[in-house]
Design a protein around this motif. Structure first.
Motif, short mmCIF file in Angstrom:
data_model
loop_
_atom_site.label_atom_id
_atom_site.label_comp_id
_atom_site.label_asym_id
_atom_site.label_seq_id
_atom_site.Cartn_x
_atom_site.Cartn_y
_atom_site.Cartn_z
N MET A 1 0.84 -1.18 0.00
CA MET A 1 0.00 0.00 0.00
C MET A 1 0.89 1.24 0.00
O MET A 1 1.79 1.37 0.81
CB MET A 1 -0.90 -0.03 1.23
CG MET A 1 -1.82 1.11 1.33
SD MET A 1 -2.93 0.84 2.74
CE MET A 1 -3.93 2.25 2.58
N LYS A 2 0.61 2.15 -0.92
CA LYS A 2 1.39 3.38 -1.02
C LYS A 2 0.94 4.37 0.05
O LYS A 2 -0.22 4.35 0.47
CB LYS A 2 1.23 4.00 -2.40
CG LYS A 2 1.86 3.16 -3.48
CD LYS A 2 1.98 3.96 -4.75
CE LYS A 2 2.67 3.07 -5.76
NZ LYS A 2 3.57 3.77 -6.59
N PRO A 3 1.85 5.25 0.47
CA PRO A 3 1.45 6.24 1.48
C PRO A 3 0.46 7.26 0.90
O PRO A 3 0.40 7.47 -0.30
CB PRO A 3 2.77 6.92 1.84
CG PRO A 3 3.67 6.67 0.67
CD PRO A 3 3.23 5.37 0.07
N VAL A 4 -0.31 7.85 1.80
CA VAL A 4 -1.26 8.89 1.41
C VAL A 4 -0.55 10.24 1.49
O VAL A 4 0.12 10.54 2.48
CB VAL A 4 -2.49 8.89 2.35
CG1 VAL A 4 -3.45 10.02 1.99
CG2 VAL A 4 -3.20 7.54 2.30
N LEU A 5 -0.69 11.02 0.44
CA LEU A 5 -0.14 12.37 0.42
C LEU A 5 -1.23 13.36 0.80
O LEU A 5 -2.38 13.22 0.37
CB LEU A 5 0.40 12.71 -0.98
CG LEU A 5 1.49 11.80 -1.52
CD1 LEU A 5 1.90 12.25 -2.91
CD2 LEU A 5 2.68 11.79 -0.58
N GLY A 6 -0.89 14.36 1.59
CA GLY A 6 -1.83 15.40 2.00
C GLY A 6 -1.57 16.67 1.23
O GLY A 6 -0.42 17.09 1.07
N LEU A 18 -6.83 22.66 -9.42
CA LEU A 18 -5.85 21.60 -9.15
C LEU A 18 -6.46 20.20 -9.15
O LEU A 18 -5.82 19.24 -9.57
CB LEU A 18 -5.17 21.85 -7.80
CG LEU A 18 -4.30 23.11 -7.76
CD1 LEU A 18 -3.94 23.46 -6.34
CD2 LEU A 18 -3.04 22.92 -8.61
N MET A 19 -7.71 20.08 -8.70
CA MET A 19 -8.32 18.75 -8.53
C MET A 19 -9.39 18.44 -9.57
O MET A 19 -9.86 17.32 -9.64
CB MET A 19 -8.95 18.64 -7.13
CG MET A 19 -7.98 18.83 -5.97
SD MET A 19 -6.78 17.51 -5.85
CE MET A 19 -7.83 16.16 -5.32
N ARG A 36 -6.92 9.46 -6.40
CA ARG A 36 -5.77 8.60 -6.62
C ARG A 36 -4.98 9.14 -7.80
O ARG A 36 -5.54 9.44 -8.85
CB ARG A 36 -6.22 7.17 -6.88
CG ARG A 36 -5.04 6.23 -7.06
CD ARG A 36 -5.39 4.80 -6.81
NE ARG A 36 -5.57 4.61 -5.38
CZ ARG A 36 -6.34 3.68 -4.86
NH1 ARG A 36 -7.00 2.85 -5.61
NH2 ARG A 36 -6.45 3.56 -3.55
N LEU A 37 -3.67 9.26 -7.61
CA LEU A 37 -2.79 9.71 -8.68
C LEU A 37 -2.54 8.57 -9.66
O LEU A 37 -2.83 7.41 -9.37
CB LEU A 37 -1.47 10.21 -8.09
CG LEU A 37 -1.60 11.36 -7.07
CD1 LEU A 37 -0.23 11.71 -6.50
CD2 LEU A 37 -2.24 12.58 -7.70
N THR A 41 -0.82 6.34 -5.98
CA THR A 41 -0.70 7.02 -4.70
C THR A 41 -2.02 7.70 -4.35
O THR A 41 -2.62 8.37 -5.19
CB THR A 41 0.42 8.08 -4.75
OG1 THR A 41 1.65 7.44 -5.11
CG2 THR A 41 0.57 8.79 -3.41
N ASP A 42 -2.47 7.51 -3.12
CA ASP A 42 -3.69 8.18 -2.66
C ASP A 42 -3.38 9.61 -2.27
O ASP A 42 -2.33 9.91 -1.69
CB ASP A 42 -4.29 7.44 -1.46
CG ASP A 42 -4.92 6.12 -1.87
OD1 ASP A 42 -5.51 6.06 -2.97
OD2 ASP A 42 -4.82 5.15 -1.10
N LEU A 43 -4.30 10.51 -2.58
CA LEU A 43 -4.16 11.93 -2.30
C LEU A 43 -5.37 12.37 -1.49
O LEU A 43 -6.51 12.06 -1.84
CB LEU A 43 -4.08 12.72 -3.61
CG LEU A 43 -3.96 14.23 -3.50
CD1 LEU A 43 -2.60 14.62 -2.94
CD2 LEU A 43 -4.16 14.86 -4.88
#
Length: 154
Positions: A1-6, A18-19, A36-37, A41-43
């Motif tokens: 599992m990839k880390p979540v970016l804030g 941006l979104m 999700r990027l 990666t989760d954002l």
């Protein structure tokens, strides 16, 4: 599992830019959106409102949500006359403008800031490193923008 970016953005218009268009959740006074990027990666993006106090509150919320890294992004008017539309500023530090003058509210890790800058330039993204200034209200006059630049070189 990839880390979540804030990701923290101040304004609804910045968030849309941006979104993209899409649903935002509202829970406990926070307005946020998960996505999700391309690399998986989760954002987790949160709209904070203007100013460093709001950004700090949003950052604390994101940390409590378990993000592995934080970024603050915004669309703004550049003060430095060498900047062109679309240039990206990688902030070494953030100053906050008030009636009493400028106050440093954040200073980045120089190695991380430099790494981000080098990666962006290598990727062909028009980028600059420097000071960023946050304000409580939009600066709309050319003279006021010039004045802030002369005082801060942001």
């Amino acid at each position: 599992m990839k880390p979540v970016l804030g990701l923290i953005v101040a304004l609804p218009s910045e968030a849309r830019f941006l979104m993209g268009l899409g649903p935002w959740e509202r829970v406990g006074g926070r307005i946020f959106r998960r996505s999700r990027l391309r690399d998986g990666t989760d954002l987790l993006c949160v709209r904070s409102g203007i100013g460093s106090k709001n950004a700090l509150s949003a950052a604390r919320w994101l940390v409590n949500e378990g993000v592995a890294a934080l970024a603050v992004l915004g669309v703004s008017g550049g003060l430095d006359p060498v900047l062109k539309s679309g240039d990206l500023i990688v902030g070494r530090k953030v100053l906050e403008e008030s009636a009493k003058g400028s106050n440093c509210v954040w200073e980045g890790n120089s190695k991380l800031v430099e790494s981000a800058y080098v990666a962006l330039v290598a990727g062909g993204v028009p980028s600059h490193m420097g000071t960023v200034t946050t304000v409580q209200r939009a600066v709309l006059s050319t003279e006021r923008k010039k004045s802030i630049y002369r005082q801060t070189h942001a």
